[in-house]
Design an enzyme around this catalytic site. Structure first.
Site, PDB file in Angstrom:
ATOM      1  N   GLY A  67     -14.940   3.709   4.538  1.00 17.20           N
ATOM      2  CA  GLY A  67     -13.570   4.102   4.470  1.00 17.20           C
ATOM      3  C   GLY A  67     -13.081   3.563   2.878  1.00 17.20           C
ATOM      4  O   GLY A  67     -11.819   3.573   2.601  1.00 17.20           O
ATOM      5  N   GLN A  68     -13.868   2.998   2.293  1.00 20.18           N
ATOM      6  CA  GLN A  68     -13.675   2.541   0.702  1.00 20.18           C
ATOM      7  C   GLN A  68     -13.432   3.732  -0.042  1.00 20.18           C
ATOM      8  O   GLN A  68     -14.346   4.587  -0.213  1.00 20.18           O
ATOM      9  CB  GLN A  68     -14.612   1.268   0.174  1.00 20.18           C
ATOM     10  CG  GLN A  68     -14.172   0.964  -1.146  1.00 20.18           C
ATOM     11  CD  GLN A  68     -15.305  -0.334  -1.678  1.00 20.18           C
ATOM     12  OE1 GLN A  68     -16.211  -0.168  -0.958  1.00 20.18           O
ATOM     13  NE2 GLN A  68     -14.581  -0.789  -2.603  1.00 20.18           N
ATOM     14  N   HIS A  97      -7.052  -5.717   2.426  1.00 22.02           N
ATOM     15  CA  HIS A  97      -5.751  -5.111   2.958  1.00 22.02           C
ATOM     16  C   HIS A  97      -5.249  -6.208   3.771  1.00 22.02           C
ATOM     17  O   HIS A  97      -5.946  -6.694   4.686  1.00 22.02           O
ATOM     18  CB  HIS A  97      -6.353  -3.689   3.915  1.00 22.02           C
ATOM     19  CG  HIS A  97      -6.659  -2.654   3.281  1.00 22.02           C
ATOM     20  ND1 HIS A  97      -5.919  -1.515   3.069  1.00 22.02           N
ATOM     21  CD2 HIS A  97      -8.026  -2.397   2.798  1.00 22.02           C
ATOM     22  CE1 HIS A  97      -6.767  -0.592   2.307  1.00 22.02           C
ATOM     23  NE2 HIS A  97      -7.927  -1.206   2.270  1.00 22.02           N
ATOM     24  N   ASP A 104       0.896  -1.190   0.068  1.00 27.33           N
ATOM     25  CA  ASP A 104      -0.020   0.082   0.076  1.00 27.33           C
ATOM     26  C   ASP A 104       0.984   1.180   0.009  1.00 27.33           C
ATOM     27  O   ASP A 104       1.816   1.083   0.675  1.00 27.33           O
ATOM     28  CB  ASP A 104      -0.738   0.305   1.338  1.00 27.33           C
ATOM     29  CG  ASP A 104      -2.080   0.938   1.117  1.00 27.33           C
ATOM     30  OD1 ASP A 104      -3.189   0.455   1.010  1.00 27.33           O
ATOM     31  OD2 ASP A 104      -1.773   2.253   0.992  1.00 27.33           O
ATOM     32  N   ILE A 105       0.581   2.345  -0.825  1.00 31.25           N
ATOM     33  CA  ILE A 105       1.321   3.475  -0.855  1.00 31.25           C
ATOM     34  C   ILE A 105       1.361   4.462   0.576  1.00 31.25           C
ATOM     35  O   ILE A 105       2.116   4.945   0.595  1.00 31.25           O
ATOM     36  CB  ILE A 105       0.775   4.282  -1.904  1.00 31.25           C
ATOM     37  CG1 ILE A 105       1.904   5.228  -2.596  1.00 31.25           C
ATOM     38  CG2 ILE A 105      -0.524   5.052  -1.698  1.00 31.25           C
ATOM     39  CD1 ILE A 105       1.364   5.921  -4.026  1.00 31.25           C
ATOM     40  N   HIS A 152     -10.905  -5.303  -3.296  1.00 35.63           N
ATOM     41  CA  HIS A 152      -9.221  -5.283  -2.609  1.00 35.63           C
ATOM     42  C   HIS A 152      -9.352  -5.524  -1.197  1.00 35.63           C
ATOM     43  O   HIS A 152     -10.339  -5.266  -0.484  1.00 35.63           O
ATOM     44  CB  HIS A 152      -8.585  -4.115  -2.961  1.00 35.63           C
ATOM     45  CG  HIS A 152      -8.931  -2.918  -2.353  1.00 35.63           C
ATOM     46  ND1 HIS A 152      -9.788  -2.032  -2.836  1.00 35.63           N
ATOM     47  CD2 HIS A 152      -8.526  -2.289  -1.185  1.00 35.63           C
ATOM     48  CE1 HIS A 152     -10.121  -0.830  -2.038  1.00 35.63           C
ATOM     49  NE2 HIS A 152      -9.310  -0.999  -1.126  1.00 35.63           N
ATOM     50  N   ASN A 175     -12.616  -2.788   3.167  1.00 31.07           N
ATOM     51  CA  ASN A 175     -13.449  -1.713   3.276  1.00 31.07           C
ATOM     52  C   ASN A 175     -14.634  -1.963   2.288  1.00 31.07           C
ATOM     53  O   ASN A 175     -14.497  -2.104   0.952  1.00 31.07           O
ATOM     54  CB  ASN A 175     -12.876  -0.239   3.267  1.00 31.07           C
ATOM     55  CG  ASN A 175     -11.730  -0.339   4.184  1.00 31.07           C
ATOM     56  OD1 ASN A 175     -12.197  -0.883   5.403  1.00 31.07           O
ATOM     57  ND2 ASN A 175     -10.735   0.189   4.282  1.00 31.07           N
TER      58      ASN A 175
HETATM   59  P1  5GP Z   1      -9.759   1.718   0.376  1.00 31.72           P
HETATM   60  O1  5GP Z   1      -9.489   2.937   1.193  1.00 31.72           O
HETATM   61  O2  5GP Z   1     -10.427   1.631  -0.787  1.00 31.72           O
HETATM   62  O3  5GP Z   1     -10.183   0.525   1.444  1.00 31.72           O
HETATM   63  O4  5GP Z   1      -8.209   1.408   0.067  1.00 31.72           O
HETATM   64  C1  5GP Z   1      -7.480   1.869  -1.161  1.00 31.72           C
HETATM   65  C2  5GP Z   1      -6.016   1.816  -0.651  1.00 31.72           C
HETATM   66  O5  5GP Z   1      -5.460   1.973  -1.753  1.00 31.72           O
HETATM   67  C3  5GP Z   1      -5.598   2.819   0.515  1.00 31.72           C
HETATM   68  O6  5GP Z   1      -5.069   2.105   1.474  1.00 31.72           O
HETATM   69  C4  5GP Z   1      -4.502   3.470  -0.454  1.00 31.72           C
HETATM   70  O7  5GP Z   1      -3.490   4.045   0.231  1.00 31.72           O
HETATM   71  C5  5GP Z   1      -4.126   2.580  -1.539  1.00 31.72           C
HETATM   72  N1  5GP Z   1      -3.892   3.174  -2.826  1.00 31.72           N
HETATM   73  C6  5GP Z   1      -4.440   4.307  -3.553  1.00 31.72           C
HETATM   74  N2  5GP Z   1      -3.764   4.290  -4.614  1.00 31.72           N
HETATM   75  C7  5GP Z   1      -2.714   3.923  -4.591  1.00 31.72           C
HETATM   76  C8  5GP Z   1      -1.595   3.740  -5.513  1.00 31.72           C
HETATM   77  O8  5GP Z   1      -1.554   4.284  -6.707  1.00 31.72           O
HETATM   78  N3  5GP Z   1      -0.633   2.730  -5.314  1.00 31.72           N
HETATM   79  C9  5GP Z   1      -0.639   1.809  -4.262  1.00 31.72           C
HETATM   80  N4  5GP Z   1       0.378   1.365  -3.803  1.00 31.72           N
HETATM   81  N5  5GP Z   1      -1.598   1.927  -3.150  1.00 31.72           N
HETATM   82  C10 5GP Z   1      -2.850   2.931  -3.575  1.00 31.72           C
END
Ligand code: 5GP
Length: 119
Positions: free
Chosen positions: A97-98, A106, A35-36, A104, A91
């Site tokens: 929080g999605q 985590h 994750d970034i 996906h 999420n």
């Molecule tokens: P969500 O908030 O939808 O459950 O999770 C999305 C996740 O994707 C977040 O934790 C966010 O940091 C990660 N993310 C979003 N854009 C990128 C990206 O371009 N590269 C990587 N490695 N992670 C990303």
């Protein structure tokens, strides 16, 4: 279909190598990358390469085998990068929080603190 649905998701672009990411595992249909913005010592996103399903509820109903494959990849990532034990967080919905509407998980592992949601 909306215009939004025609646009590749950020995770489809990572799978296509259009956006760089630190990829840690890959199968024919699933990809895993760091994750970034990590929320735990090990924080890896595991996702189908295709953005056909928005969230885990859609994936479970539409392709349970792919969901099982995603869990197997998550398990392998935790075995390789941590001690094999992990949290798996999906999420589901913006208010939960999605932010990326391409299903996906985590994988959170490695020295997680007690009592917190994301380590
Ligand atoms: P969500 O908030 O939808 O459950 O999770 C999305 C996740 O994707 C977040 O934790 C966010 O940091 C990660 N993310 C979003 N854009 C990128 C990206 O371009 N590269 C990587 N490695 N992670 C990303």
């Amino acid at each position: 279909m909306t215009d939004e649905a025609l646009e590749p998701t950020v995770f489809e672009r990572i799978a296509a190598r259009e956006i760089p990411a630190r990829i840690v595992a890959e199968t024919e249909r699933v990809i895993a990358f760091h994750d970034i913005a990590p929320q735990a010592p090990v924080h890896v996103v595991v996702t189908p390469k295709s953005g056909s399903y928005r969230d885990v509820v859609e994936l479970a109903a539409g392709d349970p085998e792919l969901l099982a494959e995603l869990v197997a990849v998550a398990n392998g990532v935790a075995a390789e990068l941590a001690d094999g034990e992990f949290r798996l967080v999906f999420n589901t919905g913006a208010s939960a929080g999605q932010t990326v509407f391409h299903v996906h998980a985590h994988v959170l592992a490695g020295g997680l603190e007690e009592g917190t949601l994301a380590g």
